[in-house]
Design a protein around this motif. Structure first.
Motif, PDB file in Angstrom:
ATOM      1  N   SER A 176       0.826  -1.209   0.000  1.00  0.00           N
ATOM      2  CA  SER A 176       0.000   0.000   0.000  1.00  0.00           C
ATOM      3  C   SER A 176       0.862   1.261   0.000  1.00  0.00           C
ATOM      4  N   THR A 177       1.940   1.252   0.772  1.00  0.00           N
ATOM      5  CA  THR A 177       2.828   2.417   0.805  1.00  0.00           C
ATOM      6  C   THR A 177       3.399   2.691  -0.578  1.00  0.00           C
ATOM      7  N   LEU A 178       3.831   1.625  -1.257  1.00  0.00           N
ATOM      8  CA  LEU A 178       4.413   1.780  -2.584  1.00  0.00           C
ATOM      9  C   LEU A 178       3.400   2.359  -3.566  1.00  0.00           C
ATOM     10  N   MET A 179       2.182   1.840  -3.544  1.00  0.00           N
ATOM     11  CA  MET A 179       1.160   2.331  -4.461  1.00  0.00           C
ATOM     12  C   MET A 179       0.693   3.734  -4.086  1.00  0.00           C
ATOM     13  N   ASN A 180       0.720   4.058  -2.798  1.00  0.00           N
ATOM     14  CA  ASN A 180       0.374   5.421  -2.394  1.00  0.00           C
ATOM     15  C   ASN A 180       1.407   6.431  -2.871  1.00  0.00           C
TER      16      ASN A 180
ATOM     17  N   LEU B 219       3.115   5.941  -5.735  1.00  0.00           N
ATOM     18  CA  LEU B 219       2.879   5.997  -7.180  1.00  0.00           C
ATOM     19  C   LEU B 219       1.651   6.838  -7.508  1.00  0.00           C
ATOM     20  N   SER B 220       0.658   6.833  -6.615  1.00  0.00           N
ATOM     21  CA  SER B 220      -0.568   7.603  -6.867  1.00  0.00           C
ATOM     22  C   SER B 220      -0.515   9.002  -6.264  1.00  0.00           C
ATOM     23  N   GLY B 221       0.632   9.403  -5.722  1.00  0.00           N
ATOM     24  CA  GLY B 221       0.830  10.781  -5.292  1.00  0.00           C
ATOM     25  C   GLY B 221       0.408  11.116  -3.879  1.00  0.00           C
ATOM     26  N   ARG B 222      -0.064  10.131  -3.109  1.00  0.00           N
ATOM     27  CA  ARG B 222      -0.498  10.420  -1.735  1.00  0.00           C
ATOM     28  C   ARG B 222       0.698  10.582  -0.798  1.00  0.00           C
ATOM     29  N   PHE B 223       1.762   9.809  -1.027  1.00  0.00           N
ATOM     30  CA  PHE B 223       3.010   9.938  -0.274  1.00  0.00           C
ATOM     31  C   PHE B 223       4.127  10.304  -1.236  1.00  0.00           C
ATOM     32  N   GLN B 224       5.207  10.876  -0.713  1.00  0.00           N
ATOM     33  CA  GLN B 224       6.407  11.122  -1.505  1.00  0.00           C
ATOM     34  C   GLN B 224       7.523  10.227  -0.982  1.00  0.00           C
ATOM     35  N   PRO B 225       8.325   9.632  -1.869  1.00  0.00           N
ATOM     36  CA  PRO B 225       9.412   8.764  -1.409  1.00  0.00           C
ATOM     37  C   PRO B 225      10.492   9.560  -0.689  1.00  0.00           C
ATOM     38  N   ASP B 226      11.167   8.900   0.268  1.00  0.00           N
ATOM     39  CA  ASP B 226      12.317   9.523   0.938  1.00  0.00           C
ATOM     40  C   ASP B 226      13.526   9.544   0.008  1.00  0.00           C
ATOM     41  N   SER B 227      13.613   8.525  -0.834  1.00  0.00           N
ATOM     42  CA  SER B 227      14.699   8.460  -1.812  1.00  0.00           C
ATOM     43  C   SER B 227      14.245   7.641  -3.006  1.00  0.00           C
ATOM     44  N   GLY B 228      15.025   7.702  -4.083  1.00  0.00           N
ATOM     45  CA  GLY B 228      14.642   7.039  -5.318  1.00  0.00           C
ATOM     46  C   GLY B 228      13.787   7.945  -6.185  1.00  0.00           C
ATOM     47  N   ARG B 229      13.361   7.421  -7.340  1.00  0.00           N
ATOM     48  CA  ARG B 229      12.579   8.256  -8.245  1.00  0.00           C
ATOM     49  C   ARG B 229      11.574   7.430  -9.038  1.00  0.00           C
ATOM     50  N   ILE B 230      10.538   8.124  -9.493  1.00  0.00           N
ATOM     51  CA  ILE B 230       9.504   7.540 -10.345  1.00  0.00           C
ATOM     52  C   ILE B 230       9.718   8.078 -11.756  1.00  0.00           C
ATOM     53  N   VAL B 231       9.863   7.160 -12.720  1.00  0.00           N
ATOM     54  CA  VAL B 231      10.125   7.544 -14.102  1.00  0.00           C
ATOM     55  C   VAL B 231       8.891   7.223 -14.940  1.00  0.00           C
ATOM     56  N   VAL B 232       8.325   8.242 -15.584  1.00  0.00           N
ATOM     57  CA  VAL B 232       7.134   8.084 -16.419  1.00  0.00           C
ATOM     58  C   VAL B 232       7.524   8.330 -17.870  1.00  0.00           C
ATOM     59  N   ASP B 233       7.332   7.322 -18.722  1.00  0.00           N
ATOM     60  CA  ASP B 233       7.700   7.442 -20.140  1.00  0.00           C
ATOM     61  C   ASP B 233       9.147   7.904 -20.306  1.00  0.00           C
TER      62      ASP B 233
END
Length: 502
Positions: free
Chosen positions: A53-57, A59-73
């Motif tokens: 759930s934390t991971l999907m939250n 990805l859906s913008g409810r939480f922000q990661p402490d580190s790492g990044r989300i790459v879209v296209d």
């Protein structure tokens, strides 16, 4: 199959690179690498507290990661809010729907959409009808949401995302609110989404569903991705469950016979407040499962039995006493225990630590005089944590920091400490992984040796695994009550849940 091999199957719409997230002492996600590909269903598996759930939250913008990044296209992207994720084409269908009951289906789907304010009702309905037909999601666009079943409301939530042209749709335990006939309809719609180039992320603890719908599977354990594979490489649902938990797991449970005792709960002609002439007897040594789609009177029945609302018509007897006499002065031990569906709200207080949450229903046992024996309460809490395998095993953490499964185990430990003679268990394994479900089932079966258990569940497998008798509920009445050994009537449960009597 490695992440690189997954990428070879289809170029990812989304790539998660080194995602980590911590909440106080709890490491929810650690160095997550995961690809989400167009045209495929990715099943996300893991025990409760594994970090799904934390991971999907994130990805859906409810939480922000402490580190790492989300790459879209191929472009690194930061989601500061859910709106940012939606604008990037990522949408999540939550278990608790966010709909306006007084509006129509079409109005809900188009609510907040650019230009929709100026559309006439007939044009709104036409657009929604075309979208519903395109994705095999049958719905009446002119119907009021208040009049819809839970399955139909879920379709409205999905249509809202599709109308926003979401390219990645995340489903969190979507079948929990569906009848047996509605689940195949949802899966057909999901397959149509992938045929049209969308990516689907499917979170479920039901192994048979994963084997049915998934193309790829990713397994989380203690916040890390420990395995990714194609569904084609999985030999059986038992093998999948074992890979998820790290040990052999039984997906069926042996039910030893229990001696039947006296009636502990007697309901006669209970009506009003959404109920229609309900009659049922529960005896010590048995489990009676009340099954049905959510919203058909189960909540009202539970509230009456557990003392939250008085019966309007008919009678309710608990341990031989009338409802009013029973609830006039109920001791904390040896009476009734309630395991609510709402774990983080009704069953517990999110901001209290585990010790104070244990004390919520057991405080009388720790206050023999004027003062509360907090030291003994700490010892008992530690014992519950140890015996029920609650993670993290820290009595001082807040309830909100526990996963649903671990919170459920704490609640079970607290309620069974009271040595009840009546147990009302409402959706006790909903959202739990196979390991936690197995443990909850064993606890309930053992508890029936000294109590009668009323199991309220929408999971037919759970009902048939645990119950001695089943009561099928529809629109406030029992369509039928029968023994689980009656295979002819068992086969008709799906129809009875939909209100078909013959």
């Amino acid at each position: 199959m490695t992440t690189a091999q997954t990428s070879a199957v289809a170029a990812p719409l989304i790539r998660l690179e080194g995602i980590s997230k911590t909440f106080g002492p709890v490491k929810a996600n650690q160095d997550i690498h995961l690809d989400i590909a167009a045209g495929r269903v990715l099943a996300l598996l893991g025990e409760n507290g594994a970090g799904k759930s934390t991971l999907m939250n994130m990805l859906s913008g409810r939480f922000q990661p402490d580190s790492g990044r989300i790459v879209v296209d191929g472009t690194p992207t930061v989601f500061a809010s859910s709106r940012d994720a939606i604008e990037a084409g990522i949408g999540m269908v939550y278990q608790h729907f966010m709909l306006v009951n007084t509006m129509t289906v079409a109005q809900n789907v188009l609510l907040g959409q650019e230009g929709s304010y100026f559309l006439r009702p007939r044009e709104m309905e036409r657009r929604v009808a075309e979208l519903a037909e395109r994705f095999n999601l049958p719905i009446d666009p002119s119907a009021l949401v208040a009049d819809l079943s839970m399955g139909e409301r879920q379709r409205v939530e999905i249509l809202k995302l599709l109308m926003r042209d979401s390219r990645v749709l995340i489903f969190d335990e979507p079948t929990a609110v569906l009848t047996p006939t509605e689940t195949p309809q949802l899966f057909a719609a999901m397959r149509e989404m992938t045929r049209q180039g969308k990516a689907v992320v499917f979170i479920s603890h039901k192994m048979e569903e994963i084997m049915d719908i998934a193309d790829d599977v990713a397994i989380l354990r203690k916040g890390r991705i420990v395995d990714t594979m194609t569904k084609a490489s999985i030999t059986s649902k038992e093998a999948l469950a074992s890979r998820m938990v790290g040990r052999d797991v039984m997906l069926e449970i042996e039910k030893a016979p229990a001696p039947k005792g006296r009636p502990v709960l007697e309901i006669e002609g209970l009506s009003g407040n959404g109920m229609d002439n309900l009659t049922l007897t529960l005896t010590r040594g048995e489990i009676v499962a009340v099954v049905g789609v959510a919203g058909n009177g189960q909540k009202e029945l539970v509230e009456t039995i557990t003392g939250q609302s008085a019966p309007q018509r008919g009678s309710v007897k608990l341990l031989g006493k009338d409802w009013k006499a029973f609830y006039t002065n109920t001791p904390w031990m040896n009476t009734i225990s309630y395991i609510p569906e709402d774990r983080l709200g009704l069953a517990t207080c999110p901001e209290l630590d585990l010790i104070d949450n244990v004390l919520l229903t057991t405080r009388e046992g720790f206050a023999p005089g004027l003062f509360l024996d907090k030291e003994r309460a700490l010892g008992v809490t530690k014992s519950i944590i140890r015996r029920y395998h609650v993670q993290p095993p820290i009595p001082e953490v807040r309830a909100r920091q526990l996963s649903g499964g671990n919170l459920q185990k704490l609640v079970l430990g607290r309620e069974f400490l009271r040595q009840p003679k009546i147990i009302v268990a409402e959706q006790p394994s909903q959202g739990l992984d196979v390991s936690a479900t197995e443990e909850v089932w064993h606890r309930l079966l053992n508890a029936r040796m000294k109590a009668g258990v009323l199991l309220v569940t929408g999971d037919l497998n759970e009902a048939l695994q645990l119950a001695d008798r089943v009561a099928v509920m529809f629109r406030g009445r029992f369509m039928d009550v029968f023994d689980v050994a009656d295979t002819t009537r068992v086969e008709r449960i799906g129809q009875l849940m939909a209100g078909v009597a013959d």
